[in-house]
Write a protein that holds these residues in place. Structure first.
Motif, PDB file in Angstrom:
ATOM      1  N   GLN A 194       0.802  -1.216   0.000  1.00  0.00           N
ATOM      2  CA  GLN A 194       0.000   0.000   0.000  1.00  0.00           C
ATOM      3  C   GLN A 194       0.837   1.269   0.000  1.00  0.00           C
ATOM      4  O   GLN A 194       0.296   2.347  -0.246  1.00  0.00           O
ATOM      5  CB  GLN A 194      -0.935   0.002   1.212  1.00  0.00           C
ATOM      6  N   THR A 195       2.127   1.156   0.278  1.00  0.00           N
ATOM      7  CA  THR A 195       2.985   2.344   0.282  1.00  0.00           C
ATOM      8  C   THR A 195       3.811   2.485  -0.993  1.00  0.00           C
ATOM      9  O   THR A 195       4.296   3.582  -1.278  1.00  0.00           O
ATOM     10  CB  THR A 195       3.933   2.321   1.490  1.00  0.00           C
ATOM     11  N   LEU A 196       3.974   1.412  -1.753  1.00  0.00           N
ATOM     12  CA  LEU A 196       4.739   1.505  -2.997  1.00  0.00           C
ATOM     13  C   LEU A 196       3.993   2.388  -4.004  1.00  0.00           C
ATOM     14  O   LEU A 196       2.764   2.339  -4.093  1.00  0.00           O
ATOM     15  CB  LEU A 196       4.949   0.119  -3.607  1.00  0.00           C
ATOM     16  N   PRO A 197       4.702   3.188  -4.783  1.00  0.00           N
ATOM     17  CA  PRO A 197       4.046   3.956  -5.849  1.00  0.00           C
ATOM     18  C   PRO A 197       3.396   3.021  -6.868  1.00  0.00           C
ATOM     19  O   PRO A 197       3.904   1.930  -7.150  1.00  0.00           O
ATOM     20  CB  PRO A 197       5.200   4.745  -6.473  1.00  0.00           C
ATOM     21  N   SER A 198       2.279   3.452  -7.405  1.00  0.00           N
ATOM     22  CA  SER A 198       1.532   2.583  -8.318  1.00  0.00           C
ATOM     23  C   SER A 198       2.324   2.246  -9.579  1.00  0.00           C
ATOM     24  O   SER A 198       2.121   1.187 -10.180  1.00  0.00           O
ATOM     25  CB  SER A 198       0.204   3.250  -8.699  1.00  0.00           C
ATOM     26  N   PHE A 199       3.251   3.109  -9.991  1.00  0.00           N
ATOM     27  CA  PHE A 199       4.053   2.822 -11.182  1.00  0.00           C
ATOM     28  C   PHE A 199       4.906   1.571 -11.007  1.00  0.00           C
ATOM     29  O   PHE A 199       5.235   0.898 -11.978  1.00  0.00           O
ATOM     30  CB  PHE A 199       4.975   4.013 -11.501  1.00  0.00           C
TER      31      PHE A 199
ATOM     32  N   VAL B  22      -3.378  -7.671 -20.594  1.00  0.00           N
ATOM     33  CA  VAL B  22      -3.093  -8.681 -19.563  1.00  0.00           C
ATOM     34  C   VAL B  22      -2.162  -8.104 -18.502  1.00  0.00           C
ATOM     35  O   VAL B  22      -2.393  -8.266 -17.293  1.00  0.00           O
ATOM     36  CB  VAL B  22      -2.487  -9.948 -20.198  1.00  0.00           C
ATOM     37  N   SER B  23      -1.112  -7.426 -18.930  1.00  0.00           N
ATOM     38  CA  SER B  23      -0.204  -6.786 -17.971  1.00  0.00           C
ATOM     39  C   SER B  23      -0.936  -5.734 -17.157  1.00  0.00           C
ATOM     40  O   SER B  23      -0.715  -5.599 -15.944  1.00  0.00           O
ATOM     41  CB  SER B  23       0.969  -6.138 -18.719  1.00  0.00           C
ATOM     42  N   ALA B  24      -1.806  -4.984 -17.818  1.00  0.00           N
ATOM     43  CA  ALA B  24      -2.571  -3.956 -17.108  1.00  0.00           C
ATOM     44  C   ALA B  24      -3.473  -4.579 -16.052  1.00  0.00           C
ATOM     45  O   ALA B  24      -3.572  -4.071 -14.928  1.00  0.00           O
ATOM     46  CB  ALA B  24      -3.398  -3.148 -18.105  1.00  0.00           C
ATOM     47  N   CYS B  25      -4.119  -5.686 -16.383  1.00  0.00           N
ATOM     48  CA  CYS B  25      -5.000  -6.366 -15.437  1.00  0.00           C
ATOM     49  C   CYS B  25      -4.192  -6.927 -14.266  1.00  0.00           C
ATOM     50  O   CYS B  25      -4.603  -6.813 -13.104  1.00  0.00           O
ATOM     51  CB  CYS B  25      -5.767  -7.475 -16.143  1.00  0.00           C
ATOM     52  N   PHE B  26      -3.019  -7.522 -14.567  1.00  0.00           N
ATOM     53  CA  PHE B  26      -2.162  -8.068 -13.507  1.00  0.00           C
ATOM     54  C   PHE B  26      -1.728  -6.970 -12.539  1.00  0.00           C
ATOM     55  O   PHE B  26      -1.845  -7.117 -11.318  1.00  0.00           O
ATOM     56  CB  PHE B  26      -0.936  -8.731 -14.140  1.00  0.00           C
ATOM     57  N   ALA B  27      -1.245  -5.854 -13.066  1.00  0.00           N
ATOM     58  CA  ALA B  27      -0.796  -4.756 -12.209  1.00  0.00           C
ATOM     59  C   ALA B  27      -1.949  -4.173 -11.407  1.00  0.00           C
ATOM     60  O   ALA B  27      -1.787  -3.815 -10.233  1.00  0.00           O
ATOM     61  CB  ALA B  27      -0.146  -3.667 -13.067  1.00  0.00           C
ATOM     62  N   THR B  28      -3.119  -4.099 -12.016  1.00  0.00           N
ATOM     63  CA  THR B  28      -4.284  -3.558 -11.316  1.00  0.00           C
ATOM     64  C   THR B  28      -4.711  -4.461 -10.181  1.00  0.00           C
ATOM     65  O   THR B  28      -5.077  -3.989  -9.088  1.00  0.00           O
ATOM     66  CB  THR B  28      -5.447  -3.365 -12.309  1.00  0.00           C
TER      67      THR B  28
ATOM     68  N   MET C  72      -6.181   2.994 -11.214  1.00  0.00           N
ATOM     69  CA  MET C  72      -5.012   2.453 -11.914  1.00  0.00           C
ATOM     70  C   MET C  72      -5.179   2.528 -13.426  1.00  0.00           C
ATOM     71  O   MET C  72      -4.237   2.247 -14.174  1.00  0.00           O
ATOM     72  CB  MET C  72      -4.814   0.994 -11.479  1.00  0.00           C
ATOM     73  N   VAL C  73      -6.358   2.924 -13.903  1.00  0.00           N
ATOM     74  CA  VAL C  73      -6.661   2.853 -15.332  1.00  0.00           C
ATOM     75  C   VAL C  73      -5.706   3.709 -16.153  1.00  0.00           C
ATOM     76  O   VAL C  73      -5.164   3.264 -17.171  1.00  0.00           O
ATOM     77  CB  VAL C  73      -8.125   3.274 -15.568  1.00  0.00           C
ATOM     78  N   VAL C  74      -5.484   4.941 -15.736  1.00  0.00           N
ATOM     79  CA  VAL C  74      -4.632   5.846 -16.510  1.00  0.00           C
ATOM     80  C   VAL C  74      -3.192   5.359 -16.501  1.00  0.00           C
ATOM     81  O   VAL C  74      -2.505   5.379 -17.528  1.00  0.00           O
ATOM     82  CB  VAL C  74      -4.731   7.272 -15.945  1.00  0.00           C
ATOM     83  N   ILE C  75      -2.712   4.904 -15.340  1.00  0.00           N
ATOM     84  CA  ILE C  75      -1.332   4.431 -15.238  1.00  0.00           C
ATOM     85  C   ILE C  75      -1.136   3.167 -16.075  1.00  0.00           C
ATOM     86  O   ILE C  75      -0.106   2.993 -16.730  1.00  0.00           O
ATOM     87  CB  ILE C  75      -0.979   4.179 -13.767  1.00  0.00           C
TER      88      ILE C  75
END
Length: 239
Positions: A92-97, A112-118, A182-185
């Motif tokens: 929860q503290t790591l930057p979303s990037f 797929v990568s976007a879904c995994f990261a989200t 997380m959508v925009v990132i």
């Protein structure tokens, strides 16, 4: 899923979604869904809206499939909670990037990568709130179920989970909002939807197009938030 939903006439899908949110949250939420989605259709953002909706719903479902069982385990095992609580703090503290980095080597660019990261980014709230809800079940009720000879499974599914359901639904709400944030990132690694429209407008310095896509994300966020809040209100036990 995106192809199937886009193949449906937009007015028909909007009507179904508005009717569904009306059944869940009442007239106000239904009208909000109806006019909000009609507005996005009028802005010619329907394809992007559907792509974003599919990404958020899929990521939320996967996060719930992972998070709720882990939350139950952490609530019932203090050793597991003490062991993995620092991991949740770190997530929860790591930057979303940062969540985009491990997704790329395994899945490459794309949805797929976007879904995994989200999923990884949005799963901690439902774990924490599931564990919190089960732990906050009144001790008297747990002792009463033990006194009546309930097994551990009966106690969990007939006492603890029903009473913890409002708190779990709050976790579902937070998970869905984080997935949407997380959508925009995620657009940076090839995800489609409204995030891509925002990212492209930033690259091209098109303020108007970026503002329209941003308004679309806000409308989706409000609709999903009100719908999940209505579900949480229904889950509260009546006196």
């Amino acid at each position: 899923m995106t192809t199937a939903l886009v193949s449906i006439p937009p007015w028909a899908l909007i009507a179904v979604l508005a009717l569904g949110t009306y059944k869940i949250g009442g007239r106000r939420v239904g009208l909000l869904t109806l006019f909000g989605l009609l507005f996005l259709w009028n802005l010619r953002l329907w394809q992007a809206t559907v792509e974003t909706l599919v990404l958020v719903i899929l990521a939320t479902c996967v996060a719930l499939l992972i998070g709720i069982p882990l939350g139950i385990w952490f609530a019932l095992s203090r050793r597991a909670w003490r062991t993995f609580s620092p991991v949740l703090d770190m997530m929860q503290t790591l930057p979303s990037f940062v969540y985009l980095i491990p997704a790329l080597p395994f899945f490459g660019l794309g949805a797929v990568s976007a879904c995994f990261a989200t999923v990884v980014f949005s799963v901690p709230p439902v774990i924490r709130l599931t564990a919190l809800g089960i732990r906050n079940v009144p001790t008297e009720l747990v002792e009463a179920s033990d006194a009546f000879g309930s097994s551990a499974t009966q106690k969990l599914f007939k006492v603890q989970l029903p009473l913890a359901l409002p708190t779990i639904m709050a976790g579902v709400n937070q998970t869905m909002m984080l997935a949407l944030s997380m959508v925009v990132i995620a657009a940076m690694i090839g995800a489609g939807g409204l995030g891509r429209a925002v990212w492209q407008s930033i690259q091209r310095l098109e303020a108007g197009a970026g503002f329209e896509a941003g308004i679309g994300i806000v409308i989706l966020a409000v609709i999903l938030d009100r719908a999940t809040q209505a579900l949480a209100a229904r889950a509260r036990p009546h006196a």
